[in-house]
Structure formats: structure tokens, C-alpha cells
Write a protein that holds these residues in place. Structure first.
Motif, PDB file in Angstrom:
ATOM      1  N   GLU A   1       8.372  -3.311   5.796  1.00  0.00           N
ATOM      2  CA  GLU A   1       8.108  -2.038   5.142  1.00  0.00           C
ATOM      3  C   GLU A   1       6.777  -1.452   5.608  1.00  0.00           C
ATOM      4  O   GLU A   1       6.667  -0.242   5.854  1.00  0.00           O
ATOM      5  N   SER A   2       5.751  -2.291   5.748  1.00  0.00           N
ATOM      6  CA  SER A   2       4.442  -1.822   6.206  1.00  0.00           C
ATOM      7  C   SER A   2       4.520  -1.279   7.630  1.00  0.00           C
ATOM      8  O   SER A   2       3.870  -0.273   7.957  1.00  0.00           O
TER       9      SER A   2
ATOM     10  N   ILE B   1       7.110   0.148   8.976  1.00  0.00           N
ATOM     11  CA  ILE B   1       7.778   1.445   8.908  1.00  0.00           C
ATOM     12  C   ILE B   1       6.807   2.511   8.447  1.00  0.00           C
ATOM     13  O   ILE B   1       6.740   3.619   9.025  1.00  0.00           O
ATOM     14  N   TYR B   2       6.023   2.240   7.426  1.00  0.00           N
ATOM     15  CA  TYR B   2       5.063   3.211   6.914  1.00  0.00           C
ATOM     16  C   TYR B   2       3.941   3.472   7.918  1.00  0.00           C
ATOM     17  O   TYR B   2       3.445   4.593   7.999  1.00  0.00           O
ATOM     18  N   ALA B   3       3.562   2.463   8.669  1.00  0.00           N
ATOM     19  CA  ALA B   3       2.521   2.656   9.685  1.00  0.00           C
ATOM     20  C   ALA B   3       3.006   3.614  10.754  1.00  0.00           C
ATOM     21  O   ALA B   3       2.241   4.469  11.245  1.00  0.00           O
ATOM     22  N   ARG B   4       4.273   3.506  11.145  1.00  0.00           N
ATOM     23  CA  ARG B   4       4.810   4.439  12.137  1.00  0.00           C
ATOM     24  C   ARG B   4       4.898   5.843  11.557  1.00  0.00           C
ATOM     25  O   ARG B   4       4.640   6.827  12.277  1.00  0.00           O
TER      26      ARG B   4
ATOM     27  N   HIS C   1      12.112   3.000   0.227  1.00  0.00           N
ATOM     28  CA  HIS C   1      11.930   1.596  -0.116  1.00  0.00           C
ATOM     29  C   HIS C   1      12.939   0.731   0.629  1.00  0.00           C
ATOM     30  O   HIS C   1      14.114   1.085   0.745  1.00  0.00           O
ATOM     31  N   VAL C   2      12.448  -0.396   1.109  1.00  0.00           N
ATOM     32  CA  VAL C   2      13.329  -1.355   1.762  1.00  0.00           C
ATOM     33  C   VAL C   2      14.192  -2.009   0.693  1.00  0.00           C
ATOM     34  O   VAL C   2      13.665  -2.498  -0.310  1.00  0.00           O
TER      35      VAL C   2
ATOM     36  N   GLN D   1       7.274 -11.648   1.808  1.00  0.00           N
ATOM     37  CA  GLN D   1       6.437 -11.397   2.983  1.00  0.00           C
ATOM     38  C   GLN D   1       7.225 -10.708   4.092  1.00  0.00           C
ATOM     39  O   GLN D   1       6.743  -9.746   4.711  1.00  0.00           O
ATOM     40  N   ARG D   2       8.446 -11.170   4.339  1.00  0.00           N
ATOM     41  CA  ARG D   2       9.241 -10.564   5.409  1.00  0.00           C
ATOM     42  C   ARG D   2       9.630  -9.133   5.058  1.00  0.00           C
ATOM     43  O   ARG D   2       9.590  -8.237   5.923  1.00  0.00           O
TER      44      ARG D   2
END
Length: 413
Positions: free
Chosen positions: A403-404, A406-409, A23-24, A397-398
Motif C-alpha cells: 500500500e505504501s 502505491i501511495y508513494a507512486r 485501500h488494499v 507488513q506485506r
């Protein structure tokens, strides 16, 4: 895609095999600076009480500026029923005074006796408030007869929503069965599917309690802050029905957004977001496009894109990990709602902008001083709420966009 772990794996094995969910860190120093309960309750009390005051102004204003008038005050105070005004003051300020009492007890009492002292304070404070309101109602009955029943209508709504629980009457946000820190439930990162679903059930219960509190507080403050003064107006008093109706509507909608911001702050939604990432979600798919499916198991953590068979239907998982029950629509709604809480603040900000634009439009055509004063107060309150909404929107939003990414990678690797 095969599951991440077998049905007999222990929790430690789940941790080893599961893709990590990191988690960020949420910047708590900028999230309302963890605004205290006393501040929140005071702001809600100030909004509702001033809304009632301006409604009295609409009803009993005078033409004190005319040269031949005998009036020297802006309001006919002698026409306002003192018992009604005192009833509203006690009722609308109850949570603010109770929050002060709770804070004093927390500071003076040791942890061993804290629960017992809070319980005693709750019933004593409720008893005192009930006695004071009862005295006001008796005096109102002798003056207005059967119109005193107007004071009791919200009690029916309260019993329907909260039954006979006293705590929601005295506090806007109150603790449930979970562990709370600074008014928000504590999230526990786990790879045990059963523990994750148990936590989600507790969080859903807490969210439902807060949402019911938003609805009740909005209706309660709008009713006593803008409707009750009109019920006890003298028969010979003339007032503008349109302006009082607009005032009721603005207090109702503005109170809803304000209560929502207090009950669902950004740090609270971040806890729900973190739990939603562990929960994941399922999408029902047609059996003709389903790849070889694995029977769903309640002890398995499923990776993104897994296809399972459950109760004769096929489902595809979405999310970094998925532990939700495929046929449970409430789990899927929880994931979709808190997957990105920035959408919540987007909707609230749009509602708030519409309110402000409408109020400015009405203010532009207002011709009397009391109308301008009342609308100006409501606009300023809504500007304050809009500022907090936009701030939380850009903040969340930022954070969740990073976070999205990071999870996509992680999913692509």
C-alpha cells in the motif's frame, strides 16, 4: 502547496478534487478466520482457570511417589477451600457462558426484539452471577472472616475504569455507538473533513474502551487466577514463594499479550489504519523554514506537504490527505500509531519472545515436577500467542508495504 478544495466546497466537489485513497483489500479469510466471540472467551477462560489450577498445584502438591507415604493423590484436595474454588470457577467463566447465551439469543430472536432480549439477558445473567458469587462470599466469610475482602479489591478498579456499566464485566469486546460487522467497527470512506474527524473520535473512543478492557482483564485474571489462591492457603502449608511469584508474573504478562491479541486483532487494526489514512497528521515547523502558509480551515482536505498557519504556529502535513486539527496531539498520535499497524505486532512479538525465553530459562533450572508442568503449560500458551502475533505481523507488513508503494507512486505523479 494550496489546499485541495475551498472552504465552501461540497462533499461531491471534494471527491472530484481529492487524490484517491484506495485501500488494499484485507484478506479477511486469513485474519483469524474472523474468530468467534465464543472461541475467544473460551480461550481466555481456559488460560485463567488453568493458571489458577496450577497455582493450587504449587500450594497443595504431595510427595505421592515416595514409598513410605500415605498419600495416593498428587494434590491435597481436602485442603483446598471448595467455596474459593467455586468462586473462581464462576467468576473466570462468566464471559464464556454469557457469550454462549448471547449467541443463542441472536439465533432464536428476530431483529426487532433482539435489542430488548439482549438487554433482558444482560441484567438477568448479571443478577444470577451476583447471587452465586454472594453465596460463595458468605460461606468464605464464615470460614476465613475478614479475608473475604480480598475477593472484592478488583471491584474498586472496575468502578474506576468502567464506572457502573455492566457490559464490560460480561464481555471482553462489546459494541459502542458505531456500526459493527463481525466484532469490528465499519469504516466509511469519506472526503468530508468533518465526517472523517467524527469517525476518528468514535474510533478513538472504541480503542480506548478496548485498551481499558485489556488492562482490566489482565489484572483481573492474574489476580483471581494466581494471587487469590495464595491468600486462602492454610497456615501450616509450606510452599515455594519464588515459584508462586514467578507464576504470578508469567500469568500477568502472558495474559496481557493474550488479551491484546483478542481485543486488537489484525482486521480491527486495519479499520483503524484506513481511517488514519484519511486523517493524516501535522508536524510543527519553525516559521523561518515555513514556505508561504495558508490559514488552516476545518472544511479543507489538505494534500501532502501543505504548510498552514494555525493559532500563530506553522504546521506541515504528512500523509496522502490530511484532515486532522494541527494542534490536536491525539489526532497526530492516532495517525502515527495506526499509520502502519505492523509495528504493533512487532512490539508484541518482541515482548512475547522475551517472555518465552525467560520461561524456558526458569524451566531449565526447575527441579520439581509441578514446576515443570506449570511452566510447560505457560510456554505452550505463549507459543500459541506468538504464532498468532507473527502471522499477523507478516500479513500486515506485506499488505501495508504494498500500500505504501502505491501511495508513494501517487505522490510522485
Amino acid at each position: 502547496m494550496p489546499p485541495l478544495n475551498s472552504t465552501n466546497n461540497t462533499e461531491s466537489e471534494n471527491v472530484y478534487n481529492c487524490p484517491p485513497i484506495k485501500h488494499v483489500p484485507f484478506p479477511r479469510s486469513t485474519s483469524y478466520y474472523l474468530q468467534s466471540e465464543i472461541t475467544d472467551e473460551f480461550l481466555q477462560f481456559a488460560f485463567s482457570f488453568l493458571a489458577a489450577s496450577f497455582q493450587f498445584l504449587h500450594l497443595y502438591r504431595t510427595v505421592w511417589w515416595l514409598p513410605d507415604t500415605h498419600m495416593h493423590q498428587t494434590v491435597n484436595f481436602h485442603l483446598i477451600d471448595k467455596s474459593v474454588a467455586l468462586f473462581l470457577l464462576i467468576l473466570l467463566s462468566r464471559r464464556f457462558w454469557y457469550s454462549i447465551c448471547i449467541t443463542c439469543v441472536d439465533l432464536m430472536v428476530t431483529k426487532k426484539r433482539l435489542y430488548r432480549m439482549r438487554l433482558v439477558l444482560r441484567y438477568v445473567f448479571f443478577f444470577v452471577i451476583t447471587i452465586l458469587l454472594g453465596i460463595c462470599c458468605v460461606d468464605i466469610y464464615f470460614k476465613h472472616n475478614n479475608r473475604v475482602v480480598y475477593m472484592c479489591y478488583p471491584i474498586i478498579v472496575y468502578v474506576i475504569i468502567f464506572h457502573f456499566n455492566i457490559e464490560p464485566f460480561l464481555r471482553t469486546v462489546y459494541e459502542g455507538d458505531m456500526i459493527y460487522i463481525n466484532g469490528s467497527p465499519l469504516h466509511c470512506c469519506s472526503t468530508n473533513p468533518s465526517a472523517i474527524r467524527t469517525e476518528i473520535d468514535s474510533l478513538k473512543k472504541d480503542f480506548n474502551n478496548r485498551f481499558k478492557q485489556v488492562i482490566f482483564t489482565t489484572l483481573f485474571n492474574a489476580y483471581y487466577g494466581s494471587v487469590i489462591p495464595c491468600f486462602f492457603v492454610q497456615n501450616f502449608v509450606f510452599y515455594d514463594i519464588w515459584i508462586t511469584t514467578f507464576h504470578m508474573a508469567f500469568v500477568l504478562v502472558g495474559g496481557f499479550t493474550t488479551s491484546t491479541m483478542f481485543c486488537l486483532p489484525a482486521n480491527y487494526c486495519d479499520v483503524m489504519h484506513r481511517a488514519a489514512l484519511h486523517l493524516g497528521g501535522w508536524t510543527r515547523i519553525d516559521h523561518r523554514v515555513a514556505s508561504p502558509a495558508t490559514p488552516w480551515s476545518k472544511t479543507t482536505v489538505w494534500p501532502n506537504g501543505s504548510v498552514v498557519k494555525y493559532s500563530g504556529d506553522f504546521y506541515r502535513s504528512h500523509g496522502l490527505t490530511t484532515t486532522a486539527i494541527p494542534s490536536n496531539s491525539y489526532d497526530n498520535k492516532f495517525y502515527m500509531f495506526f499509520q502502519n499497524p505492523a509495528h504493533i505486532y512487532t512490539i508484541l512479538s518482541l515482548i512475547q519472545v522475551v517472555i518465552i525465553v525467560t520461561q524456558l530459562f526458569v524451566l531449565y533450572f526447575a527441579t520439581e515436577w509441578h514446576q515443570m508442568l506449570s511452566l510447560g503449560f505457560l510456554v505452550l500458551c505463549n507459543y500459541f500467542t506468538l504464532f498468532k502475533m507473527i502471522r499477523d505481523f507478516f500479513l500486515t507488513q506485506r499488505i501495508y508495504e504494498s500500500e505504501s508503494n502505491i501511495y508513494a507512486r501517487n505522490l510522485s505523479n
